[in-house]
Design an enzyme around this catalytic site. Structure first.
Site, PDB file in Angstrom:
ATOM      1  CG  ASN A   1       6.516   8.107 -15.565  1.00  0.00           C
ATOM      2  OD1 ASN A   1       6.275   9.271 -15.904  1.00  0.00           O
ATOM      3  ND2 ASN A   1       6.227   7.632 -14.376  1.00  0.00           N
TER       4      ASN A   1
ATOM      5  CG  ASP B   1       1.285  17.631  -9.523  1.00  0.00           C
ATOM      6  OD1 ASP B   1       1.743  18.758  -9.293  1.00  0.00           O
ATOM      7  OD2 ASP B   1       1.740  16.883 -10.407  1.00  0.00           O
TER       8      ASP B   1
ATOM      9  CG  HIS C   1       4.421  11.762 -14.490  1.00  0.00           C
ATOM     10  ND1 HIS C   1       5.084  11.375 -13.343  1.00  0.00           N
ATOM     11  CD2 HIS C   1       4.923  12.988 -14.790  1.00  0.00           C
ATOM     12  CE1 HIS C   1       5.933  12.332 -12.966  1.00  0.00           C
ATOM     13  NE2 HIS C   1       5.851  13.315 -13.839  1.00  0.00           N
TER      14      HIS C   1
ATOM     15  CD  GLU D   1       3.604   8.445 -11.626  1.00  0.00           C
ATOM     16  OE1 GLU D   1       3.885   8.877 -12.754  1.00  0.00           O
ATOM     17  OE2 GLU D   1       4.372   8.541 -10.663  1.00  0.00           O
TER      18      GLU D   1
HETATM   19  C1  F6R Z   1       4.619  18.945 -11.599  1.00  0.00           C
HETATM   20  C2  F6R Z   1       4.079  17.785 -12.303  1.00  0.00           C
HETATM   21  C3  F6R Z   1       4.969  16.816 -13.021  1.00  0.00           C
HETATM   22  C4  F6R Z   1       6.094  17.497 -13.792  1.00  0.00           C
HETATM   23  C5  F6R Z   1       6.933  16.468 -14.537  1.00  0.00           C
HETATM   24  C6  F6R Z   1       8.131  17.121 -15.219  1.00  0.00           C
HETATM   25  O1  F6R Z   1       3.576  19.691 -11.012  1.00  0.00           O
HETATM   26  O2  F6R Z   1       2.920  17.583 -12.302  1.00  0.00           O
HETATM   27  O3  F6R Z   1       4.176  16.058 -13.900  1.00  0.00           O
HETATM   28  O4  F6R Z   1       5.537  18.404 -14.693  1.00  0.00           O
HETATM   29  O5  F6R Z   1       7.396  15.492 -13.664  1.00  0.00           O
HETATM   30  O6  F6R Z   1       8.965  17.667 -14.242  1.00  0.00           O
HETATM   31  P1  F6R Z   1      10.165  18.627 -14.631  1.00  0.00           P
HETATM   32  O7  F6R Z   1       9.563  19.861 -15.216  1.00  0.00           O
HETATM   33  O8  F6R Z   1      10.852  18.904 -13.329  1.00  0.00           O
HETATM   34  O9  F6R Z   1      11.010  17.894 -15.626  1.00  0.00           O
END
Ligand code: F6R
Length: 252
Positions: free
Chosen positions: A141, A70, A143, A148
């Site tokens: 959340n 992403d 995701h 989302e």
């Molecule tokens: C990143 C992504 C997000 C993260 C998630 C957790 O490419 O797609 O879904 O994996 O927000 O983020 P961290 O690892 O920073 O807690």
């Protein structure tokens, strides 16, 4: 869904890197490419550090093809907040990957070009033979990628609006800069098409959402819960993150 608990985040990262390397080697020994889907964010950083260390000890990534998961939108590729830049600086530029094998989102596209870009991204994944192993983190959340709450199980690569929780959590790293309201992400359907999925999570701030995602109902309110239905998905967690999981409580 298979759940594996590690005593420390370091052990989790080393184990994950080793699994990736074994897959890269297995594919190489049958003269095939290994297609990796790669998440940005804090959680997988140590995995990438382990992969870079193994590369310095002689491991080649020449047969690896990568697809970033992403990117924020809009996002100039050289911004310190860009996931494309993050992936290049933490992994892609530090190993012997063929630049032609690296696929990333262009957060600087004009709005009308995004849908076509996403179409092409999906076709490129299919053209590479599909993703062999997809690395994921999880948002507070629920995701995965930037899918989302409310994202459809069958969603493909597309432009999405970011949830307030996601934007709030991103604020720490954005500092004074405004967090974008949108992102481009592989869809849940695209993620579930991967042959192997590793969901990584460490720390107390992930405990509550993991209990919902791994033990709760499969629902679009918690996008990571869709992973429960994947035939070959594992969650690799540290003890703190796993604290509220009903299924593993007794072994903690
Ligand atoms: C990143 C992504 C997000 C993260 C998630 C957790 O490419 O797609 O879904 O994996 O927000 O983020 P961290 O690892 O920073 O807690």
């Amino acid at each position: 869904m298979d759940i594996r608990i590690f005593s420390t985040a370091n052990e989790l990262s080393a184990f994950t890197a080793q699994e990736i390397i074994e897959l890269v080697r297995a594919r190489k020994s049958s003269n095939r490419t290994c297609v990796l889907g790669l998440a940005a964010g804090a959680t997988p950083v140590a995995v990438y550090q382990n992969l870079v260390r193994l590369h310095r000890q002689g491991q080649s990534f020449a047969n690896v093809v990568t697809f970033n998961l992403d990117e924020f939108y809009p996002m100039p590729p050289n911004s310190p907040h860009s996931f494309s830049r993050f992936m290049r600086e933490n992994f892609l530029n530090l190993v012997d990957l063929d630049p032609a094998n690296i696929h990333e989102f262009d957060g600087s596209l004009r709005n009308h070009g995004v849908a076509e870009f996403c179409e092409r991204y999906g076709r490129a994944i299919a053209g590479a033979g599909g993703i062999d192993l997809q690395l994921l983190g999880i948002g507070r959340n629920g995701h995965i990628g930037f899918n989302e709450p409310g994202a459809a199980r069958t969603s493909r690569t597309r432009l999405v609006n970011l949830d307030t929780v996601t934007r709030r959590d991103a604020r720490d790293s954005f500092g004074a800069d405004e967090v974008p309201h949108q992102a481009i992400t592989m869809g849940i359907g695209s993620i579930l098409s991967a042959r192997r999925i590793l969901l990584l999570a460490v720390g107390r701030h992930k405990t509550a959402i993991l209990a919902k995602a791994l033990d709760g109902a499969v629902t679009d309110k918690v996008p990571a819960s869709f992973l429960q239905k994947h035939p070959c998905a594992s969650a690799y967690l540290d003890r703190t993150a796993a604290e509220r999981l009903a299924r593993v409580n007794q072994s903690l």
